[in-house]
Scaffold this active site. Structure first.
Site, short mmCIF file in Angstrom:
data_model
loop_
_atom_site.label_atom_id
_atom_site.label_comp_id
_atom_site.label_asym_id
_atom_site.label_seq_id
_atom_site.Cartn_x
_atom_site.Cartn_y
_atom_site.Cartn_z
N HIS A 81 3.40 1.94 2.10
CA HIS A 81 3.95 2.39 3.39
C HIS A 81 5.47 2.25 3.43
O HIS A 81 6.04 1.38 2.78
CB HIS A 81 3.28 1.71 4.59
CG HIS A 81 3.57 0.25 4.77
ND1 HIS A 81 2.59 -0.70 4.99
CD2 HIS A 81 4.74 -0.45 4.79
CE1 HIS A 81 3.14 -1.88 5.13
NE2 HIS A 81 4.45 -1.76 5.01
N ASP A 137 0.82 -1.22 0.00
CA ASP A 137 0.00 0.00 0.00
C ASP A 137 0.86 1.27 0.00
O ASP A 137 0.35 2.37 0.20
CB ASP A 137 -0.96 0.01 1.20
CG ASP A 137 -0.22 -0.04 2.54
OD1 ASP A 137 1.04 0.01 2.56
OD2 ASP A 137 -0.90 -0.11 3.58
N GLU A 183 1.30 4.13 7.37
CA GLU A 183 0.27 3.68 6.44
C GLU A 183 -0.27 4.89 5.65
O GLU A 183 -0.04 6.04 6.04
CB GLU A 183 -0.86 3.02 7.22
CG GLU A 183 -0.43 1.77 8.00
CD GLU A 183 -0.21 0.55 7.11
OE1 GLU A 183 0.15 0.70 5.92
OE2 GLU A 183 -0.38 -0.57 7.62
C1 F6R Z 1 9.47 -3.08 8.30
C2 F6R Z 1 9.04 -1.99 7.46
C3 F6R Z 1 8.03 -2.19 6.39
C4 F6R Z 1 8.48 -3.20 5.36
C5 F6R Z 1 7.39 -3.39 4.30
C6 F6R Z 1 7.79 -4.40 3.26
O1 F6R Z 1 10.43 -2.62 9.22
O2 F6R Z 1 9.51 -0.93 7.65
O3 F6R Z 1 7.80 -0.95 5.76
O4 F6R Z 1 9.66 -2.78 4.77
O5 F6R Z 1 6.21 -3.79 4.91
O6 F6R Z 1 7.85 -5.67 3.84
P1 F6R Z 1 8.53 -6.88 3.08
O7 F6R Z 1 9.96 -6.56 2.95
O8 F6R Z 1 8.31 -8.06 4.00
O9 F6R Z 1 7.83 -7.01 1.79
#
Ligand code: F6R
Length: 261
Positions: free
Chosen positions: A139, A137, A144
């Site tokens: 973030h 999304d 968010e």
């Molecule tokens: C976690 C964080 C999140 C992740 C994001 C992607 O510390 O900051 O923003 O980077 O949710 O997650 P993955 O890498 O599992 O796809």
């Protein structure tokens, strides 16, 4: 404008980013690293650990700050970011545990936890290199859609989408906490160099919105457009919805050695 590097696969990006981190640590043994959790940076952390051992690099002075933590999970829970950072970063790389910080998601002290974390980052002199992933999304950290672009470390409510995305780490989606504490977008933007990585088609929309869409709180990662030094590594699938790919490839092909990262 971010420097956008389209790589063949995750392994290629992980190698470039891990080399950058190790070289930076050798140059500055007190480097302050900003650490993302999630799947995306795991290859980088593994390669950094291997390279540090192979080259006998002293990492005792390196500092680390995680981006975020779930609220209400014990630090011993295997999916708490305290646990994840310790087992994927602190231990394998051999960092000094006291130098590695994760926001405190304990409910009893949560009201002060954001401000305290901000103080710790400031006292360190600020993050030198911030590793980032991106949510489907848009973030970054756990900011968010709708998060203020100048937000500081604070409590957020996770979207249902993020809880579903992260359910793979838990036995059941109901176990995924609903709240988190995360560095704000304003906090993240103060790091000196932002390095974002994204792989697979599930990230293509978020990547296109972040890099080529308007700067908007509805795509928190679009705030990276405001930062003077951002490097983005994406594979072909994550790059699929970008319009300006020919130019990104041209720039990378003509990147002079002296430019560095
Ligand atoms: C976690 C964080 C999140 C992740 C994001 C992607 O510390 O900051 O923003 O980077 O949710 O997650 P993955 O890498 O599992 O796809």
């Amino acid at each position: 404008m971010s420097e956008v590097i389209i790589v063949d696969d995750e392994a290629e990006a992980s190698k470039i980013v891990s080399d950058l981190l190790v070289k930076s640590i050798i140059k500055n043994p007190e480097l302050v690293l900003g650490l993302a959790t999630g799947s995306t940076p795991l290859g980088v952390y593994k390669l950094v650990a291997e390279s540090i051992k192979e080259k006998h690099v002293d990492v005792s002075g390196v500092r680390g700050f995680a981006l975020d933590e779930y609220v209400g999970l014990s630090k011993m829970h295997q999916e708490s970011y305290h646990f994840v950072i310790n087992s994927n970063v602190t231990e394998p790389i051999g960092l000094t545990p006291e130098n590695v910080h994760v926001p405190d998601g304990d409910e009893s002290t949560i009201e002060q936890a954001g401000a305290e974390y901000e103080k710790l980052i400031k006292a360190s002199g600020g993050v030198d290199i911030q590793i980032l992933g991106i949510g489907t999304d848009g973030h970054i950290g756990f900011n968010e859609p709708g998060s203020s672009l100048s937000s500081r470390t604070r409590i957020k409510t996770l979207t249902e989408q993020t809880r579903l995305d992260n359910a793979r780490f838990f036995n059941d989606v109901d176990e995924v906490p609903r709240h988190c504490i995360t560095q704000g977008i304003g906090t993240i933007l103060e790091a000196k160099h932002l390095v974002l990585m994204a792989f697979k088609s599930t990230k293509s929309k978020a990547v296109a919105d972040a890099l080529e869409g308007p700067i908007s709180a509805f795509c928190p990662a679009s705030a990276l457009q405001l930062h003077p030094h951002t490097t983005v590594f994406i594979d072909h699938a994550a790059a699929a919805l970008l319009k300006n790919t020919d130019y990104y490839k041209w720039v990378y092909k003509n990147k002079p050695d002296w430019q560095g990262w």
